[in-house]
Design a protein around this motif. Structure first.
Motif, PDB file in Angstrom:
ATOM      1  N   UNK A  62      -5.829  52.255   4.951  1.00 54.25           N
ATOM      2  CA  UNK A  62      -6.193  50.890   5.335  1.00 54.25           C
ATOM      3  C   UNK A  62      -5.017  50.146   5.934  1.00 54.25           C
ATOM      4  N   UNK A  63      -5.345  49.246   6.861  1.00 53.47           N
ATOM      5  CA  UNK A  63      -4.326  48.392   7.460  1.00 53.47           C
ATOM      6  C   UNK A  63      -4.935  47.036   7.809  1.00 53.47           C
ATOM      7  N   UNK A  64      -4.059  46.062   8.080  1.00 52.00           N
ATOM      8  CA  UNK A  64      -4.478  44.720   8.495  1.00 52.00           C
ATOM      9  C   UNK A  64      -3.595  44.267   9.643  1.00 52.00           C
ATOM     10  N   UNK A  65      -4.178  43.468  10.533  1.00 50.18           N
ATOM     11  CA  UNK A  65      -3.428  42.829  11.618  1.00 50.18           C
ATOM     12  C   UNK A  65      -3.643  41.328  11.481  1.00 50.18           C
ATOM     13  N   UNK A  66      -2.538  40.571  11.455  1.00 46.24           N
ATOM     14  CA  UNK A  66      -2.594  39.111  11.358  1.00 46.24           C
ATOM     15  C   UNK A  66      -1.982  38.521  12.627  1.00 46.24           C
TER      16      UNK A  66
ATOM     17  N   UNK B  83       2.917  29.046  24.010  1.00 50.32           N
ATOM     18  CA  UNK B  83       3.362  29.591  22.725  1.00 50.32           C
ATOM     19  C   UNK B  83       2.905  31.048  22.644  1.00 50.32           C
ATOM     20  N   UNK B  84       3.812  31.913  22.254  1.00 45.83           N
ATOM     21  CA  UNK B  84       3.505  33.342  22.151  1.00 45.83           C
ATOM     22  C   UNK B  84       2.847  33.641  20.806  1.00 45.83           C
ATOM     23  N   UNK B  85       1.850  34.504  20.842  1.00 42.15           N
ATOM     24  CA  UNK B  85       1.196  34.933  19.602  1.00 42.15           C
ATOM     25  C   UNK B  85       2.148  35.782  18.777  1.00 42.15           C
ATOM     26  N   UNK B  86       2.118  35.583  17.480  1.00 45.12           N
ATOM     27  CA  UNK B  86       2.925  36.362  16.539  1.00 45.12           C
ATOM     28  C   UNK B  86       1.981  37.353  15.851  1.00 45.12           C
ATOM     29  N   UNK B  87       2.263  38.637  16.005  1.00 46.11           N
ATOM     30  CA  UNK B  87       1.404  39.692  15.469  1.00 46.11           C
ATOM     31  C   UNK B  87       2.148  40.446  14.374  1.00 46.11           C
ATOM     32  N   UNK B  88       1.492  40.625  13.233  1.00 47.81           N
ATOM     33  CA  UNK B  88       2.077  41.357  12.107  1.00 47.81           C
ATOM     34  C   UNK B  88       1.056  42.386  11.621  1.00 47.81           C
ATOM     35  N   UNK B  89       1.506  43.626  11.497  1.00 48.73           N
ATOM     36  CA  UNK B  89       0.673  44.699  10.936  1.00 48.73           C
ATOM     37  C   UNK B  89       1.207  45.033   9.552  1.00 48.73           C
ATOM     38  N   UNK B  90       0.290  45.180   8.598  1.00 43.29           N
ATOM     39  CA  UNK B  90       0.646  45.700   7.281  1.00 43.29           C
ATOM     40  C   UNK B  90      -0.322  46.828   6.964  1.00 43.29           C
ATOM     41  N   UNK B  91       0.134  47.768   6.175  1.00 41.79           N
ATOM     42  CA  UNK B  91      -0.721  48.904   5.814  1.00 41.79           C
ATOM     43  C   UNK B  91      -0.343  49.385   4.425  1.00 41.79           C
ATOM     44  N   UNK B  92      -1.184  50.254   3.880  1.00 40.52           N
ATOM     45  CA  UNK B  92      -0.910  50.721   2.522  1.00 40.52           C
ATOM     46  C   UNK B  92       0.312  51.623   2.462  1.00 40.52           C
ATOM     47  N   UNK B  93       0.710  52.216   3.592  1.00 41.68           N
ATOM     48  CA  UNK B  93       1.923  53.030   3.627  1.00 41.68           C
ATOM     49  C   UNK B  93       2.261  53.383   5.072  1.00 41.68           C
ATOM     50  N   UNK B  94       3.453  53.970   5.240  1.00 45.63           N
ATOM     51  CA  UNK B  94       3.839  54.519   6.546  1.00 45.63           C
ATOM     52  C   UNK B  94       3.483  56.002   6.621  1.00 45.63           C
TER      53      UNK B  94
END
Length: 112
Positions: free
Chosen positions: A27-31, A7-18
């Motif tokens: 700030x940013x997060x990686x899930x 199973x391949x890992x699913x990676x999602x990045x979110x941040x306060x803006x581009x």
């Protein structure tokens, strides 16, 4: 018999803006998940410019599949003035034993 691919890992990045502002925190997060559940893994973060790594952000081992970080406003770990207007990508690559590697990118352009 043929073995099933891991199973391949699913990676999602979110941040306060581009568009992080020079001399301001950002700030940013990686899930990282697999089959919808968080996965303990290693996350390697880099800044890319046109598909090539131009800066190391860091490598982090997480137990809950989440890495959160704030890029500081000033100092050696802040966005440099030369980054203003450049088409950068925060790139996150995740690996974990028993899973296929996963990656994601978050496009950014630093502004004044």
């Amino acid at each position: 018999a043929a073995q099933a691919a891991p199973v391949k890992l699913h990676v999602v990045i979110t941040a306060q803006s581009h568009h992080p502002k020079l001399h301001h925190t950002w700030s940013y997060e990686v899930h990282v998940t697999a089959n919808g559940k968080p996965v303990a893994c290693k996350i390697h973060l880099q800044m890319w410019l046109m598909g090539s790594a131009v800066g190391e952000v860091g490598t982090h081992v997480v137990k809950n599949g989440v890495w959160k970080e704030t890029i500081v406003a000033t100092g050696p770990n802040a966005f440099p003035p030369a980054s203003v207007g450049q088409p950068l990508t925060l790139h996150a690559a995740a690996t974990a034993k028993g899973y296929g590697a996963g990656a994601a990118g978050w496009s950014i352009s630093v502004v004044k």
